[in-house]
Design an enzyme around this catalytic site. Sequence first.
Site, PDB file in Angstrom:
ATOM      1  N   THR A 224      -8.106 -10.761  -8.769  1.00  0.00           N
ATOM      2  CA  THR A 224      -9.337 -10.251  -9.688  1.00  0.00           C
ATOM      3  C   THR A 224     -10.644  -9.386  -8.840  1.00  0.00           C
ATOM      4  O   THR A 224     -11.087  -9.036  -9.361  1.00  0.00           O
ATOM      5  CB  THR A 224     -10.002 -11.507  -9.642  1.00  0.00           C
ATOM      6  OG1 THR A 224     -10.176 -12.298  -9.277  1.00  0.00           O
ATOM      7  CG2 THR A 224      -9.164 -12.499 -11.389  1.00  0.00           C
TER       8      THR A 224
ATOM      9  N   THR B  96      -4.935  15.157   0.760  1.00  0.00           N
ATOM     10  CA  THR B  96      -5.655  14.082   0.425  1.00  0.00           C
ATOM     11  C   THR B  96      -6.263  14.001  -0.850  1.00  0.00           C
ATOM     12  O   THR B  96      -6.171  14.716  -1.352  1.00  0.00           O
ATOM     13  CB  THR B  96      -7.277  14.048   1.808  1.00  0.00           C
ATOM     14  OG1 THR B  96      -7.195  12.635   1.220  1.00  0.00           O
ATOM     15  CG2 THR B  96      -7.429  14.677   0.655  1.00  0.00           C
TER      16      THR B  96
ATOM     17  N   ARG C 151     -14.829   5.227   8.787  1.00  0.00           N
ATOM     18  CA  ARG C 151     -14.090   5.976   9.546  1.00  0.00           C
ATOM     19  C   ARG C 151     -15.509   6.719   9.860  1.00  0.00           C
ATOM     20  O   ARG C 151     -16.229   7.777   8.861  1.00  0.00           O
ATOM     21  CB  ARG C 151     -13.473   6.399   8.388  1.00  0.00           C
ATOM     22  CG  ARG C 151     -11.656   5.702   8.453  1.00  0.00           C
ATOM     23  CD  ARG C 151     -10.620   6.123   7.385  1.00  0.00           C
ATOM     24  NE  ARG C 151     -11.319   5.736   6.263  1.00  0.00           N
ATOM     25  CZ  ARG C 151     -10.357   6.226   5.106  1.00  0.00           C
ATOM     26  NH1 ARG C 151      -9.389   6.138   5.389  1.00  0.00           N
ATOM     27  NH2 ARG C 151     -11.411   5.972   4.046  1.00  0.00           N
TER      28      ARG C 151
ATOM     29  N   ASP D 280     -16.613   1.717   4.080  1.00  0.00           N
ATOM     30  CA  ASP D 280     -16.167   2.879   4.561  1.00  0.00           C
ATOM     31  C   ASP D 280     -16.316   2.956   6.031  1.00  0.00           C
ATOM     32  O   ASP D 280     -17.792   3.429   6.264  1.00  0.00           O
ATOM     33  CB  ASP D 280     -15.447   3.887   4.350  1.00  0.00           C
ATOM     34  CG  ASP D 280     -14.099   4.318   4.585  1.00  0.00           C
ATOM     35  OD1 ASP D 280     -14.438   4.510   6.308  1.00  0.00           O
ATOM     36  OD2 ASP D 280     -13.550   6.051   4.267  1.00  0.00           O
TER      37      ASP D 280
ATOM     38  N   GLY E  95      -7.697  -0.439   8.032  1.00  0.00           N
ATOM     39  CA  GLY E  95      -8.568  -0.339   7.662  1.00  0.00           C
ATOM     40  C   GLY E  95      -9.747  -0.113   7.401  1.00  0.00           C
ATOM     41  O   GLY E  95     -11.199  -0.922   7.509  1.00  0.00           O
TER      42      GLY E  95
ATOM     43  N   CYS F 274       0.998  -1.562   0.180  1.00  0.00           N
ATOM     44  CA  CYS F 274       0.012   0.498  -0.082  1.00  0.00           C
ATOM     45  C   CYS F 274       0.900   1.359  -0.123  1.00  0.00           C
ATOM     46  O   CYS F 274       1.745   1.055   0.150  1.00  0.00           O
ATOM     47  CB  CYS F 274      -1.095  -0.269   1.236  1.00  0.00           C
ATOM     48  SG  CYS F 274       0.151  -0.239   2.861  1.00  0.00           S
TER      49      CYS F 274
ATOM     50  N   CYS G 110       0.393   3.743   2.247  1.00  0.00           N
ATOM     51  CA  CYS G 110       0.467   4.347   3.913  1.00  0.00           C
ATOM     52  C   CYS G 110       1.499   5.317   4.583  1.00  0.00           C
ATOM     53  O   CYS G 110       1.218   6.147   4.735  1.00  0.00           O
ATOM     54  CB  CYS G 110      -0.358   3.650   4.241  1.00  0.00           C
ATOM     55  SG  CYS G 110      -2.063   2.690   4.161  1.00  0.00           S
TER      56      CYS G 110
END
Length: 530
Positions: free
Chosen positions: A164, A203, A181, A179, A143, A115, A117
């Site tokens: 896939t 962002t 959050r 999401d 996550g 990733c 991050c």
Amino acid sequence: MSRPYQANHTHTESGDTQTIEIKDLGATLQEYSQYASKLERGNFYDHPVHGATVFIGHTAVPTRFGDFRACIFQDIIHKGYIIALTFGDVVNADLLHTRLHSSCVTSETLGGCDCDCVQQLEGAMEKIANSGQGVLFYLLQEGRGVGYSAKARDRMLVQASGDTLSTFDAYKLLGLKKDYRQYQNIADIVHILGIEAEWVILTNNPDKVAAMERNGLKVARAEAIEFEPGPFNLFYLKSKKESGHTLTRPNEIPLAEIKLPEPVVPFKPSRLKQAERFIYMASYLLPVRPIDDEIVVTYESLRGILGNHEIDEYTQGVHPLVKKFESLRGNRLMLKIDPAEMKALEKTEGGNPLSALLVEPYWFRVHVYYDVVTGDDLVVLTHGNPKSYESPIVRIQSESILNRFPVKVDDNKEKYNRAIQHIVRYGSGAVVLVYQDGRGAGFGAFAIDRMLMEQNLSLGTRDSYRKLGIPFDQRDYEVVFQVLKSHLPSLNIQMVMNSPNSLVQKNEYAQALHRSGLNVVNWIFLETED
């Protein structure tokens, strides 16, 4: 406009009475240490609360990009911690750069490269420092808020599908929303700190801009924070772009087939027989960034890369591509490469056979357990497939959240890296990550301990914990060793410790190790005693 937190403190010293006015805790966090020695002990422990957010403490965080200050808060409902990492004068500013950053233990602690991050975290901190003032809000919302256990099941499904399935497809299959959050705590923190500035949000996610505005915070603009994709995070970044993130680079690079070193097979969660409080949630493969540019390959794979060439050819000259190489057990070779020279050669001459080594990771398998007693996750990393007659190298790694930042002095991460090097060079081993700050007492205890010592109100952690009324070490080594044993071919191990004195200092650790029945055939010390 008046600030939200006001107090007058009177302190008697040598018969004199002094009145120190602190108009706002937030406005004085940067210079709070100037007042600490003059304040009465009770007042020093004031903890303003707004909404569901309580101020816990603050501590200096010197980083590679400059001196930040971590202002630590906790949600009194779901108990999660939030760190406002401030730089410069955040109270009197009209415009502040910020990032709302969700934690990622795999990239920030374990060194994973699947990733972006950790790149976003460090890139945002550098931008904030360069701007002169700003706040990075670090939220423990692994996550996208589902926690590491669910995130690990997502990764397991994605890898099992051969990429896939996207991460968002996997969430849907698991019955999860895209999401989870929430950002209400940020509005509370801004209120407690007395910040009135407009925000420049670093962002690529338009949902974060909408969340800031929804919580009543003034957004001046958003600035993208994007980095060159790598082969192991490209599919992930493409799926982010398809979900609405403002990314451009994933479209510029074609997807390459990632060949996993072994299959990933999904399974249903089940209790661990050796320690039934743990539910085995997921297992998947993590590509870990090489340490000190040391690449480990088999002789067979290296022959496939070199073709008719010999490795000695690349060790010659003023700027050799390979600084040294060393034979390892298991028909493997360690090459210490020069990435800068390889990249330069690739630009001028179109590359060379060894360029393939630039993206060669250390492959570890991640095993994630959910503890039904504490609600915590327990993470075990394993490398290689040791036989019953081998003694794999083992490390119990305790983590601090602050070490996820690019701090100037990072002994904790350095010890983790050295342990990983020992395991990879040997060819098999395991790391158990105990990511509970404050020796198991939690991040709040850790933060107050640091604050007390910075203000010279404590002689050390033992003194701080005595003041807090908690035991010095609350880590449950008994269950750590029970979980570890389920990943070992026998009871014989090589144990990585900080120093010979560690076992003396960690009495609880030594006793739990003895009771576990594990037989340490070799001690590997990361430090030596003077």
